[in-house]
Design a protein around this motif. Structure first.
Motif, PDB file in Angstrom:
ATOM      1  N   ALA A   1      -1.608 -27.221  -1.463  1.00 39.13           N
ATOM      2  CA  ALA A   1      -1.629 -25.784  -1.721  1.00 39.13           C
ATOM      3  C   ALA A   1      -2.902 -25.232  -1.106  1.00 39.13           C
ATOM      4  CB  ALA A   1      -1.599 -25.510  -3.220  1.00 39.13           C
ATOM      5  N   VAL A   2      -2.783 -24.104  -0.399  1.00 39.62           N
ATOM      6  CA  VAL A   2      -3.925 -23.532   0.307  1.00 39.62           C
ATOM      7  C   VAL A   2      -4.081 -22.071  -0.074  1.00 39.62           C
ATOM      8  CG1 VAL A   2      -5.035 -23.201   2.550  1.00 39.62           C
ATOM      9  CG2 VAL A   2      -3.390 -25.057   2.258  1.00 39.62           C
ATOM     10  N   ARG A   3      -5.319 -21.675  -0.376  1.00 42.58           N
ATOM     11  CA  ARG A   3      -5.654 -20.269  -0.588  1.00 42.58           C
ATOM     12  C   ARG A   3      -6.715 -19.885   0.435  1.00 42.58           C
ATOM     13  NH1 ARG A   3      -6.401 -19.118  -6.995  1.00 42.58           N
ATOM     14  NH2 ARG A   3      -6.246 -16.963  -6.252  1.00 42.58           N
ATOM     15  N   TYR A   4      -6.654 -18.640   0.888  1.00 47.10           N
ATOM     16  CA  TYR A   4      -7.563 -18.147   1.919  1.00 47.10           C
ATOM     17  C   TYR A   4      -8.334 -16.941   1.380  1.00 47.10           C
ATOM     18  CZ  TYR A   4      -4.048 -20.603   4.781  1.00 47.10           C
ATOM     19  OH  TYR A   4      -3.172 -21.508   5.301  1.00 47.10           O
ATOM     20  N   PHE A   5      -9.653 -16.977   1.548  1.00 48.08           N
ATOM     21  CA  PHE A   5     -10.487 -15.866   1.107  1.00 48.08           C
ATOM     22  C   PHE A   5     -11.369 -15.385   2.245  1.00 48.08           C
ATOM     23  CE2 PHE A   5      -9.252 -17.673  -2.877  1.00 48.08           C
ATOM     24  CZ  PHE A   5      -9.273 -16.625  -3.790  1.00 48.08           C
ATOM     25  N   SER A   6     -11.378 -14.069   2.452  1.00 47.21           N
ATOM     26  CA  SER A   6     -12.390 -13.428   3.284  1.00 47.21           C
ATOM     27  C   SER A   6     -13.618 -13.202   2.406  1.00 47.21           C
ATOM     28  CB  SER A   6     -11.856 -12.098   3.823  1.00 47.21           C
ATOM     29  OG  SER A   6     -11.943 -11.090   2.821  1.00 47.21           O
ATOM     30  N   PRO A   7     -14.705 -12.661   2.958  1.00 44.43           N
ATOM     31  CA  PRO A   7     -15.859 -12.363   2.110  1.00 44.43           C
ATOM     32  C   PRO A   7     -15.581 -11.318   1.037  1.00 44.43           C
ATOM     33  CG  PRO A   7     -16.548 -12.550   4.386  1.00 44.43           C
ATOM     34  CD  PRO A   7     -15.044 -12.560   4.397  1.00 44.43           C
ATOM     35  N   LEU A   8     -14.479 -10.558   1.170  1.00 43.63           N
ATOM     36  CA  LEU A   8     -14.203  -9.488   0.207  1.00 43.63           C
ATOM     37  C   LEU A   8     -12.973  -9.726  -0.652  1.00 43.63           C
ATOM     38  CD1 LEU A   8     -14.902  -6.177   2.201  1.00 43.63           C
ATOM     39  CD2 LEU A   8     -16.396  -7.395   0.591  1.00 43.63           C
ATOM     40  N   ALA A   9     -11.993 -10.513  -0.172  1.00 38.29           N
ATOM     41  CA  ALA A   9     -10.736 -10.591  -0.907  1.00 38.29           C
ATOM     42  C   ALA A   9      -9.921 -11.796  -0.450  1.00 38.29           C
ATOM     43  CB  ALA A   9      -9.918  -9.315  -0.685  1.00 38.29           C
ATOM     44  N   GLU A  10      -8.930 -12.144  -1.254  1.00 45.60           N
ATOM     45  CA  GLU A  10      -7.966 -13.171  -0.873  1.00 45.60           C
ATOM     46  C   GLU A  10      -6.932 -12.573   0.070  1.00 45.60           C
ATOM     47  OE1 GLU A  10      -5.169 -16.628  -2.922  1.00 45.60           O
ATOM     48  OE2 GLU A  10      -6.018 -15.035  -4.175  1.00 45.60           O
ATOM     49  N   VAL A  11      -6.505 -13.353   1.058  1.00 45.77           N
ATOM     50  CA  VAL A  11      -5.436 -12.948   1.961  1.00 45.77           C
ATOM     51  C   VAL A  11      -4.305 -13.966   1.845  1.00 45.77           C
ATOM     52  CG1 VAL A  11      -6.990 -11.756   3.560  1.00 45.77           C
ATOM     53  CG2 VAL A  11      -6.456 -14.165   3.929  1.00 45.77           C
ATOM     54  N   PRO A  12      -3.052 -13.560   2.072  1.00 51.83           N
ATOM     55  CA  PRO A  12      -1.932 -14.486   1.849  1.00 51.83           C
ATOM     56  C   PRO A  12      -1.861 -15.615   2.847  1.00 51.83           C
ATOM     57  CG  PRO A  12      -1.151 -12.403   2.769  1.00 51.83           C
ATOM     58  CD  PRO A  12      -2.590 -12.198   2.412  1.00 51.83           C
ATOM     59  N   PHE A  13      -2.311 -15.357   4.067  1.00 53.84           N
ATOM     60  CA  PHE A  13      -2.214 -16.369   5.118  1.00 53.84           C
ATOM     61  C   PHE A  13      -3.258 -16.096   6.178  1.00 53.84           C
ATOM     62  CE2 PHE A  13      -0.363 -17.786   9.232  1.00 53.84           C
ATOM     63  CZ  PHE A  13      -0.452 -19.140   8.998  1.00 53.84           C
ATOM     64  N   CYS A  14      -3.797 -17.169   6.738  1.00 54.87           N
ATOM     65  CA  CYS A  14      -4.781 -17.055   7.820  1.00 54.87           C
ATOM     66  C   CYS A  14      -4.511 -18.166   8.829  1.00 54.87           C
ATOM     67  CB  CYS A  14      -6.196 -17.171   7.268  1.00 54.87           C
ATOM     68  SG  CYS A  14      -7.449 -17.308   8.558  1.00 54.87           S
ATOM     69  N   GLY A  15      -4.252 -17.789  10.060  1.00 53.71           N
ATOM     70  CA  GLY A  15      -3.898 -18.771  11.079  1.00 53.71           C
ATOM     71  C   GLY A  15      -5.063 -19.627  11.533  1.00 53.71           C
ATOM     72  N   HIS A  16      -6.217 -19.002  11.804  1.00 54.25           N
ATOM     73  CA  HIS A  16      -7.314 -19.812  12.354  1.00 54.25           C
ATOM     74  C   HIS A  16      -7.847 -20.776  11.305  1.00 54.25           C
ATOM     75  CE1 HIS A  16     -10.432 -17.199  10.472  1.00 54.25           C
ATOM     76  NE2 HIS A  16     -11.253 -18.200  10.728  1.00 54.25           N
ATOM     77  N   ALA A  17      -7.884 -20.358  10.041  1.00 52.90           N
ATOM     78  CA  ALA A  17      -8.326 -21.274   8.991  1.00 52.90           C
ATOM     79  C   ALA A  17      -7.302 -22.379   8.762  1.00 52.90           C
ATOM     80  CB  ALA A  17      -8.584 -20.503   7.702  1.00 52.90           C
ATOM     81  N   THR A  18      -6.018 -22.102   9.017  1.00 54.82           N
ATOM     82  CA  THR A  18      -4.993 -23.140   8.932  1.00 54.82           C
ATOM     83  C   THR A  18      -5.216 -24.201  10.009  1.00 54.82           C
ATOM     84  OG1 THR A  18      -3.348 -21.677   7.939  1.00 54.82           O
ATOM     85  CG2 THR A  18      -2.511 -23.575   9.160  1.00 54.82           C
ATOM     86  N   VAL A  19      -5.459 -23.760  11.235  1.00 57.45           N
ATOM     87  CA  VAL A  19      -5.732 -24.696  12.328  1.00 57.45           C
ATOM     88  C   VAL A  19      -6.999 -25.498  12.026  1.00 57.45           C
ATOM     89  CG1 VAL A  19      -6.431 -24.813  14.760  1.00 57.45           C
ATOM     90  CG2 VAL A  19      -4.478 -23.393  14.076  1.00 57.45           C
ATOM     91  N   ALA A  20      -8.047 -24.820  11.591  1.00 57.24           N
ATOM     92  CA  ALA A  20      -9.304 -25.504  11.276  1.00 57.24           C
ATOM     93  C   ALA A  20      -9.106 -26.530  10.159  1.00 57.24           C
ATOM     94  CB  ALA A  20     -10.356 -24.478  10.874  1.00 57.24           C
ATOM     95  N   THR A  21      -8.367 -26.140   9.121  1.00 61.06           N
ATOM     96  CA  THR A  21      -8.148 -27.028   7.977  1.00 61.06           C
ATOM     97  C   THR A  21      -7.321 -28.238   8.376  1.00 61.06           C
ATOM     98  OG1 THR A  21      -8.302 -25.179   6.428  1.00 61.06           O
ATOM     99  CG2 THR A  21      -7.149 -27.162   5.666  1.00 61.06           C
TER     100      THR A  21
END
Length: 287
Positions: A63-83
């Motif tokens: 299970a993956v959650r993504y957070f910007s410095p201000l809020a959670e976002v439902p999906f992030c492509g670059h962080a998915t590739v990095a992870t």
């Protein structure tokens, strides 16, 4: 204060150069961290997104959650590739499954010529019209004129895990000159549930240059945006601007001094979009 703070890894996605592409934070074991703690870690790191993993029901699912410095976002492509590459560095290349806020995202990690590469398969995308009044307001906030747009690529909202407003510049010079109303654009995007603006310029049939303002995340610009790349692939297919089977190259980050390359693949008979990029660990001495 966060007790027993987890290890936060740093990876650059869509590049083989730790100083290029888009940096992401990766927490491979976020067990016990609530949303507030995850947001605090993301804010402290300051990257456009940080990914937080908890184990899934099988060995290579998470299970993956993504957070910007201000809020959670439902999906992030670059962080998915990095992870995915960060995981592969520890458990080996192969198939992974990420359960995200947008739905299940399969990821395949393979050895590229210079670094490990990850290919994510998006959730099912869709493309929607946008009122002309909203387009006019977005242009005003960007400081663009209607004549700055490429009429062959009309404005649309595109989704492949997150919503993006696609606006096509008529020239590379227009795309390169980006200075916008940060607070005004953030309000505009929040009101319309937009994650980024996908600003594009078409160099050729299969090659594009892109930029992604991200004020809703507290970041002026995202250096390389996998979720928007997937959405853009769906956008081109919906408009009939590409063939059913196509491979597109997106160049992003050059105007920020962090060049990256995103590969977008469309397959006939499959609505989903595949986005591929390399990723590398960022050494401690690289900003």
């Amino acid at each position: 204060m966060i007790n027993n703070a987890p290890e936060v890894l740093r990876y650059a996605a869509f590049t083989t150069d730790p100083a290029g592409g888009n940096p992401a934070g990766v927490v491979l074991d976020a067990t016990g961290l609530d949303a507030a703690a995850q947001l605090a870690i993301a804010a402290g790191l300051g990257y456009s997104e940080t990914a937080f993993l908890t184990p899934g029901p099988t060995e290579r699912s998470f299970a993956v959650r993504y957070f910007s410095p201000l809020a959670e976002v439902p999906f992030c492509g670059h962080a998915t590739v990095a992870t995915a590459v960060a995981l592969a560095d520890r458990i080996g290349p192969g198939e992974l499954l990420f359960q995200t806020g947008a739905g299940p995202v399969p990821v395949s990690v393979t050895a590229g010529p210079d670094a490990l590469e990850a290919t994510l398969t998006s959730v099912e995308p869709h493309v929607l019209p946008i009122p002309q009044a909203d387009v006019a307001e977005a242009l005003t906030l960007l400081g663009w004129a209607a004549a700055d747009l490429d009429p062959s690529l009309p404005a649309r909202i595109a989704y492949a895990g997150a919503r993006h407003l696609v606006l096509a510049a008529a020239t590379r010079e227009r795309l390169a000159d980006l200075a916008y109303d940060f607070d005004g654009l953030a309000r505009f995007m929040t009101d319309r549930d937009l994650t980024t603006l996908q600003l594009v310029w078409r160099e050729s049939v299969g090659v594009f240059h892109v930029r992604n303002p991200f004020p809703v995340g507290g970041v002026v610009e995202d250096p390389a945006t996998g979720a928007a790349a997937a959405a853009f692939g769906a956008y081109l297919r919906t408009l009939g601007e590409t063939t059913p089977d196509a491979v597109l190259t997106l160049h992003q980050g050059h105007d920020l001094g962090r060049p990256g390359r995103l590969r977008v693949e469309l397959r006939a008979g499959d609505a989903r979009v595949r986005v591929t990029g390399a990723a590398v660990a960022i050494p401690a001495d690289v900003a």
